[in-house]
Scaffold this motif. Structure first.
Motif, short mmCIF file in Angstrom:
data_model
loop_
_atom_site.label_atom_id
_atom_site.label_comp_id
_atom_site.label_asym_id
_atom_site.label_seq_id
_atom_site.Cartn_x
_atom_site.Cartn_y
_atom_site.Cartn_z
N TRP A 186 0.83 -1.21 0.00
CA TRP A 186 0.00 0.00 0.00
C TRP A 186 0.86 1.26 0.00
O TRP A 186 0.59 2.21 -0.73
N LEU A 187 1.92 1.23 0.81
CA LEU A 187 2.77 2.42 0.92
C LEU A 187 3.57 2.69 -0.35
O LEU A 187 4.02 3.81 -0.58
N GLN A 188 3.75 1.66 -1.17
CA GLN A 188 4.47 1.84 -2.42
C GLN A 188 3.55 2.28 -3.57
O GLN A 188 4.01 2.58 -4.66
N ASN A 189 2.26 2.30 -3.29
CA ASN A 189 1.29 2.78 -4.28
C ASN A 189 1.19 4.30 -4.15
O ASN A 189 0.76 4.81 -3.10
N PRO A 190 1.57 5.09 -5.16
CA PRO A 190 1.59 6.55 -5.03
C PRO A 190 0.24 7.16 -4.66
O PRO A 190 0.18 8.09 -3.85
N SER A 191 -0.85 6.63 -5.21
CA SER A 191 -2.18 7.17 -4.92
C SER A 191 -2.56 6.95 -3.46
O SER A 191 -3.06 7.85 -2.78
N ILE A 192 -2.32 5.74 -2.98
CA ILE A 192 -2.64 5.43 -1.59
C ILE A 192 -1.74 6.22 -0.64
O ILE A 192 -2.20 6.78 0.36
N LEU A 193 -0.44 6.29 -0.96
CA LEU A 193 0.49 7.02 -0.10
C LEU A 193 0.10 8.50 -0.01
O LEU A 193 0.12 9.09 1.08
N PHE A 194 -0.25 9.11 -1.15
CA PHE A 194 -0.66 10.51 -1.13
C PHE A 194 -1.92 10.69 -0.27
O PHE A 194 -2.00 11.63 0.53
N SER A 195 -2.89 9.79 -0.42
CA SER A 195 -4.12 9.90 0.35
C SER A 195 -3.85 9.78 1.85
O SER A 195 -4.42 10.52 2.66
N LEU A 196 -2.97 8.85 2.22
CA LEU A 196 -2.64 8.66 3.64
C LEU A 196 -1.91 9.88 4.20
O LEU A 196 -2.20 10.34 5.32
N LEU A 197 -0.95 10.41 3.44
CA LEU A 197 -0.20 11.59 3.90
C LEU A 197 -1.11 12.81 3.99
O LEU A 197 -1.02 13.60 4.94
N TRP A 198 -1.99 12.98 3.00
CA TRP A 198 -2.89 14.13 3.01
C TRP A 198 -3.85 14.08 4.19
O TRP A 198 -3.99 15.03 4.95
#
Length: 331
Positions: A186-198
């Motif tokens: 999940w953390l290597q998926n850019p879309s998921i990582l951006f959503s989690l960070l945002w």
């Protein structure tokens, strides 16, 4: 696909880890151990309310539209004066009673009636209760410890992180806890990582920090008045990003909820006083006196810009959460 429990655990875990160094570095040096214990208990209590609200929000957004969720969430404005009436012996005026009835009617109309309520709608209805209770308790905490808002915020975020992680580990969403490989994927998926960070850094850590700071100058009712702007921005972002549209029921229900929020916050009573003063010829000085001597409204003016920005962020979060649950991390 990313389950609800795992997304909440990672989101709030990130929020706690990112904010902790800054918040702890601002701790008052002469803080006594007994004061630290009291602040910790208050922060954990408030964080529990926020945790339940966030989990209810995430659950509700799986079946409820982002715009409807935002309007339901704004009912925290109604919850605060009710809690003041029940526990602080503050008078509940006829305007606020009418506001409560309007709020209930607005939610019923917005959701198409009680018979059509689903699990997501019922979960969404928990949001205003939890967030309203959190606002109410933050105000009490800051009256006791006005110089320790950062430490209160730290313990609030810590509670949210621990409860969300526990929810994931016990399978609160009927999904087994993820293993290490799943998390790394999940953390290597850019879309998921951006959503989690945002959602973790901006819509959780930053908003909680701003709200706590605001309550140093405003009381809970004034802060929830600003909070009531969320559905306006929530509907706007939902329309632009998700293509959502309101029908007749949506407009009527949303209007009733907004009216209840304004009435519960005392806006109608304040402007009623202005009207009386204007028609009685008492002059500008009296009109300014009717606005609580201008003091509270000056405070609102000083913080409104930041708080309105916070509400725009939280409204965008509602839209992003729906995107996450359908296009990125949904089922």
């Amino acid at each position: 696909m990313m389950p609800l429990g795992a997304s909440c655990a990672l989101r709030f875990g990130i929020a706690c880890l990112v904010a902790s160094p800054f918040l702890l570095s601002q701790t008052r040096p002469n803080l006594k151990p007994r004061e630290t214990l009291s602040i910790m208990l208050l922060g954990l209590e408030i964080g529990t309310y926020n945790s339940l609200g966030y989990l209810a929000q995430a659950t509700g957004l799986q079946t409820t539209s982002a715009s409807s969720s935002a309007f339901i969430c704004s009912l925290a404005v109604v919850v605060v004066p009710i809690l003041d009436f029940l526990f602080n012996d503050k008078k509940l005026s006829s305007t606020k009673i009418l506001s409560c009835l309007l709020a209930v009617a607005g939610v019923a109309i917005l959701e198409g009636g009680v018979a059509d309520l689903n699990v997501g709608d019922l979960a969404s209805c928990l949001m205003p209760l939890c967030f309203g209770a959190a606002f109410w308790r933050v105000e009490a905490a800051l009256k006791r410890f006005p110089e320790d808002s950062n430490l209160i915020t730290f313990f609030m975020l810590a509670a949210v992180g621990v409860i969300s992680t526990s929810y994931c580990l016990v399978g609160g969403d009927n999904v087994p806890p993820p293993n290490f490989e799943e998390i790394m994927g999940w953390l290597q998926n850019p879309s998921i990582l951006f959503s989690l960070l945002w959602t973790g850094c901006i819509t959780t850590a930053l908003t909680v920090y701003f709200e706590t700071k605001a309550l140093r100058s405003l009381d809970a009712q004034e802060t929830t008045l600003l909070f009531s702007t969320e559905p306006i921005f929530g509907s706007l972002f939902a329309a632009v990003m998700l293509g959502e549209q309101f029908g007749v029921n949506g407009f009527v229900g949303a209007g009733a909820i907004l009216a209840s929020c304004l009435g519960s916050s005392g806006v109608f009573e304040k402007f009623g006083s202005i009207w009386v003063n204007m028609n009685s010829g008492r002059g500008k000085g009296k009109i300014w006196d009717s606005l609580n001597g201008g003091k509270n409204w000056k405070s609102i003016g000083g913080i409104a810009g930041g708080m309105l920005g916070v509400q725009q962020i939280e409204a965008l979060q509602d839209a992003l959460d729906v995107i996450d649950s359908t296009d990125v991390i949904g089922k």
